[in-house]
Motif scaffolding. Structure first.
Motif, PDB file in Angstrom:
ATOM      1  N   MET A 262      -7.397  -0.142  -2.966  1.00  0.00           N
ATOM      2  CA  MET A 262      -6.858   0.716  -1.882  1.00  0.00           C
ATOM      3  C   MET A 262      -6.683   2.070  -2.531  1.00  0.00           C
ATOM      4  O   MET A 262      -6.743   2.357  -3.944  1.00  0.00           O
ATOM      5  N   SER A 263      -6.484   3.084  -1.796  1.00  0.00           N
ATOM      6  CA  SER A 263      -6.137   4.332  -2.288  1.00  0.00           C
ATOM      7  C   SER A 263      -4.767   4.369  -2.644  1.00  0.00           C
ATOM      8  O   SER A 263      -3.912   3.654  -2.158  1.00  0.00           O
ATOM      9  N   GLN A 264      -4.582   5.192  -3.678  1.00  0.00           N
ATOM     10  CA  GLN A 264      -3.285   5.547  -4.319  1.00  0.00           C
ATOM     11  C   GLN A 264      -2.190   5.256  -3.305  1.00  0.00           C
ATOM     12  O   GLN A 264      -0.994   4.927  -3.506  1.00  0.00           O
ATOM     13  N   TYR A 265      -2.156   6.456  -2.068  1.00  0.00           N
ATOM     14  CA  TYR A 265      -1.239   6.261  -1.312  1.00  0.00           C
ATOM     15  C   TYR A 265      -1.315   5.740  -0.085  1.00  0.00           C
ATOM     16  O   TYR A 265      -0.723   6.089   1.351  1.00  0.00           O
ATOM     17  N   GLY A 266      -2.224   4.583  -0.098  1.00  0.00           N
ATOM     18  CA  GLY A 266      -2.443   3.864   1.114  1.00  0.00           C
ATOM     19  C   GLY A 266      -1.478   3.095   1.475  1.00  0.00           C
ATOM     20  O   GLY A 266      -0.308   3.027   1.017  1.00  0.00           O
ATOM     21  N   PHE A 267      -1.736   2.382   2.800  1.00  0.00           N
ATOM     22  CA  PHE A 267      -0.671   1.778   3.616  1.00  0.00           C
ATOM     23  C   PHE A 267       0.151   0.798   2.746  1.00  0.00           C
ATOM     24  O   PHE A 267      -0.520  -0.072   2.110  1.00  0.00           O
ATOM     25  N   SER A 268       1.541   0.587   2.830  1.00  0.00           N
ATOM     26  CA  SER A 268       1.903  -0.548   1.876  1.00  0.00           C
ATOM     27  C   SER A 268       1.831  -1.948   2.052  1.00  0.00           C
ATOM     28  O   SER A 268       2.358  -2.937   1.387  1.00  0.00           O
ATOM     29  N   VAL A 269       1.259  -2.274   3.237  1.00  0.00           N
ATOM     30  CA  VAL A 269       1.242  -3.742   3.700  1.00  0.00           C
ATOM     31  C   VAL A 269       0.000  -4.080   2.973  1.00  0.00           C
ATOM     32  O   VAL A 269      -0.152  -5.279   2.525  1.00  0.00           O
ATOM     33  N   TYR A 270      -1.204  -3.453   2.439  1.00  0.00           N
ATOM     34  CA  TYR A 270      -2.216  -3.804   1.751  1.00  0.00           C
ATOM     35  C   TYR A 270      -1.914  -4.804   0.504  1.00  0.00           C
ATOM     36  O   TYR A 270      -2.519  -5.610  -0.002  1.00  0.00           O
ATOM     37  N   PRO A 271      -1.031  -4.135  -0.357  1.00  0.00           N
ATOM     38  CA  PRO A 271      -0.525  -5.038  -1.629  1.00  0.00           C
ATOM     39  C   PRO A 271      -0.030  -6.174  -1.231  1.00  0.00           C
ATOM     40  O   PRO A 271      -0.339  -7.320  -1.930  1.00  0.00           O
ATOM     41  N   ILE A 272       0.861  -6.370  -0.395  1.00  0.00           N
ATOM     42  CA  ILE A 272       1.376  -7.409   0.167  1.00  0.00           C
ATOM     43  C   ILE A 272       0.420  -8.564   0.500  1.00  0.00           C
ATOM     44  O   ILE A 272       0.573  -9.678  -0.066  1.00  0.00           O
ATOM     45  N   VAL A 273      -0.361  -8.012   1.327  1.00  0.00           N
ATOM     46  CA  VAL A 273      -1.365  -9.286   1.814  1.00  0.00           C
ATOM     47  C   VAL A 273      -2.506  -9.696   0.735  1.00  0.00           C
ATOM     48  O   VAL A 273      -2.636 -11.008   0.870  1.00  0.00           O
ATOM     49  N   THR A 274      -2.514  -8.926  -0.244  1.00  0.00           N
ATOM     50  CA  THR A 274      -3.523  -9.120  -1.146  1.00  0.00           C
ATOM     51  C   THR A 274      -2.654 -10.130  -2.262  1.00  0.00           C
ATOM     52  O   THR A 274      -3.548 -11.190  -2.670  1.00  0.00           O
ATOM     53  N   GLU A 275      -1.511  -9.761  -2.618  1.00  0.00           N
ATOM     54  CA  GLU A 275      -0.950 -10.486  -3.616  1.00  0.00           C
ATOM     55  C   GLU A 275      -0.509 -11.621  -2.872  1.00  0.00           C
ATOM     56  O   GLU A 275      -0.541 -12.876  -3.486  1.00  0.00           O
ATOM     57  N   ALA A 276      -0.254 -11.863  -1.548  1.00  0.00           N
ATOM     58  CA  ALA A 276       0.137 -13.202  -0.791  1.00  0.00           C
ATOM     59  C   ALA A 276      -1.097 -14.161  -0.847  1.00  0.00           C
ATOM     60  O   ALA A 276      -0.904 -15.582  -0.999  1.00  0.00           O
ATOM     61  N   ALA A 277      -2.371 -13.478  -1.019  1.00  0.00           N
ATOM     62  CA  ALA A 277      -3.252 -14.502  -1.089  1.00  0.00           C
ATOM     63  C   ALA A 277      -3.816 -14.916  -2.463  1.00  0.00           C
ATOM     64  O   ALA A 277      -4.738 -15.450  -2.883  1.00  0.00           O
ATOM     65  N   GLY A 278      -3.172 -14.186  -3.699  1.00  0.00           N
ATOM     66  CA  GLY A 278      -3.279 -14.606  -4.883  1.00  0.00           C
ATOM     67  C   GLY A 278      -4.160 -13.626  -5.721  1.00  0.00           C
ATOM     68  O   GLY A 278      -4.476 -13.894  -6.865  1.00  0.00           O
ATOM     69  N   GLY A 279      -4.250 -12.550  -4.963  1.00  0.00           N
ATOM     70  CA  GLY A 279      -5.180 -11.483  -5.547  1.00  0.00           C
ATOM     71  C   GLY A 279      -4.410 -10.275  -6.082  1.00  0.00           C
ATOM     72  O   GLY A 279      -2.929 -10.490  -6.179  1.00  0.00           O
ATOM     73  N   ARG A 280      -4.932  -9.463  -6.583  1.00  0.00           N
ATOM     74  CA  ARG A 280      -4.470  -8.282  -7.411  1.00  0.00           C
ATOM     75  C   ARG A 280      -5.015  -7.050  -6.669  1.00  0.00           C
ATOM     76  O   ARG A 280      -6.104  -6.930  -6.346  1.00  0.00           O
ATOM     77  N   ILE A 281      -4.123  -5.991  -6.523  1.00  0.00           N
ATOM     78  CA  ILE A 281      -4.323  -4.753  -5.954  1.00  0.00           C
ATOM     79  C   ILE A 281      -4.619  -3.535  -7.077  1.00  0.00           C
ATOM     80  O   ILE A 281      -4.199  -3.738  -7.908  1.00  0.00           O
ATOM     81  N   VAL A 282      -5.632  -2.859  -6.810  1.00  0.00           N
ATOM     82  CA  VAL A 282      -6.131  -2.009  -7.770  1.00  0.00           C
ATOM     83  C   VAL A 282      -6.224  -0.656  -7.117  1.00  0.00           C
ATOM     84  O   VAL A 282      -6.539  -0.359  -5.807  1.00  0.00           O
ATOM     85  N   MET A 283      -5.223   0.402  -7.406  1.00  0.00           N
ATOM     86  CA  MET A 283      -5.195   1.760  -6.804  1.00  0.00           C
ATOM     87  C   MET A 283      -6.223   2.592  -7.261  1.00  0.00           C
ATOM     88  O   MET A 283      -6.229   3.109  -8.638  1.00  0.00           O
ATOM     89  N   ALA A 284      -6.752   3.548  -6.442  1.00  0.00           N
ATOM     90  CA  ALA A 284      -7.638   4.361  -6.757  1.00  0.00           C
ATOM     91  C   ALA A 284      -7.030   5.798  -6.601  1.00  0.00           C
ATOM     92  O   ALA A 284      -6.316   6.249  -5.463  1.00  0.00           O
TER      93      ALA A 284
END
Ligand SMILES: *Cc1c(COP(=O)(O)O)cnc(C)c1O
Length: 362
Positions: A109-131
């Motif tokens: 996701m983009s650096q200042y993207g919507f703060s729900v994206y990390p939540i859904v990603t991590e809830a699924a066992g994944g990792r968020i990478v900020m661009a």
């Protein structure tokens, strides 16, 4: 302590979503400009439709939101069988992550993207990478550079919350063209109704052309936040996957009917867009002085940047003292010198301008 049910690894490290504040001082009448709700309320036809459902609360709603999908297909010229509705678009974002992200996978996701994206990603066992972004605008090159072999989803809010900035149609096309075909591009067009620039595309064209693009939309920012309705348009294979795991009755009846009525009330949607553009322009012009900078917005809010975080905090408190609740974007987004201000009633816009133009920053 040790012998009790344990959430999956990572769940307790997720920072919960912080909603916009809704209360001012005790007893004070407050105007909420912190959650990007509609500046003009809801479509009267949507309200009437919602009121009509109370007599038969014992009956399950139709499970696929057929009434709503039909309205959306008709008004937007889409294939209704490839629309999936959700209990707010947050529901759909969770389902997308659950479907496409597994342990150790990544979402970009983009650096200042919507703060729900990390939540859904991590809830699924994944990792968020900020661009990284440059000057609060998403960068296609930096997003593409952040993609790795483990990337399964790229999330792009366009326009973005909390910055209000957008990527033009050709940039979004370039983003899609640069992704592997097995990476899903999620175009979150939550603020599409408010965009006025001509070089914007809501995403339908890319969905129709590519097999790895979905467009996610919401009714929350156009008057129906309480009804909780979002929708998604994508390729048949994505709709099929989501339909297998979504709640069988994930959109309540009042939500389905209100959203269908709001979809057909295109005059109201146009009125909203016109009102918003007028006051977004006005407020942006008003706040471009007194050591403040307004980031150009295509949404129903603006982000104001102050010379330093202490100024933003002082401005927040001064507004709050007048019953004007705005959103601090330091804790959730790391923009400590910023405030996000939703476009609202005319009197509130004039009051915000009055307070901020007369602040004396130390
Ligand atoms: C508000 C918002 C949503 C979520 O809206 P719902 O109320 O869950 O439909 C999704 N994406 C962005 C960028 C938003 O600002």
């Amino acid at each position: 302590m040790t012998n009790r049910p344990k959430p999956q690894p990572g769940i307790l490290e997720i920072a919960p979503y912080v909603p916009g504040r809704s209360q001012a001082a005790a007893g004070q009448k407050a105007i909420k400009l912190s959650s990007n709700e509609s500046p003009l309320g809801a479509s009267p036809q949507a309200i009437a439709a919602y009121k009509g459902v109370g007599d038969h609360l014992e009956i399950y709603p139709e499970g696929s939101s057929a009434v709503l999908r039909e309205a959306l297909a008709e008004v937007h010229g889409l294939d209704g069988s490839r629309i999936v509705c959700g209990n707010g678009s947050d529901d759909l974002l969770h389902l997308l992550a659950q479907c496409y992200i597994g342990d150790g996978d990544e979402a970009v996701m983009s650096q200042y993207g919507f703060s729900v994206y990390p939540i859904v990603t991590e809830a699924a066992g994944g990792r968020i990478v900020m661009a990284p972004e440059s000057d609060f605008v998403a960068s296609v090159d930096s997003i593409l550079a952040a993609v790795s072999e483990r990337t399964r989803i790229v999330f792009l809010a366009n326009p973005n919350n909390p910055t209000g900035t957008y990527l033009g149609a050709s940039e979004v096309r370039r983003l899609q063209a640069g992704l592997r075909p097995d990476v899903l591009l999620v175009l979150d067009s939550a603020y599409a109704e408010y965009v006025t620039t001509s070089d914007y595309s809501v995403g339908v064209d890319l969905v129709e052309r590519a097999d790895n693009v979905v467009m996610v939309r919401t009714f929350s920012k156009m008057g129906l936040a309480a009804a909780r309705v979002g929708w998604l348009y994508g390729p048949a294979h994505v709709a099929d996957a989501l339909n297998r795991i979504r709640g069988p009755f994930n959109v309540n009846l009042g939500g389905q009917l209100a959203a269908a009525a709001a979809t057909r009330d295109v005059d109201f949607t146009r009125k909203l867009a016109r009102y918003n553009a007028q006051w977004r322009d006005w407020l942006s012009a008003q706040l471009g002085s007194n050591q403040m900078r307004v980031v150009p917005s295509q949404a129903n809010f603006i982000m104001v940047l102050f010379a330093e975080p202490a100024h933003a905090d002082a401005a927040f408190e001064a507004l709050l003292a007048k019953g004007l609740i705005v959103r601090q974007v330091g804790s959730s987004y790391g923009i400590a010198n910023g405030l996000r201000i939703s476009i609202g009633p005319e009197a509130a816009m004039r009051a915000v301008a009055d307070v901020l133009k007369n602040m004396v920053f130390g």
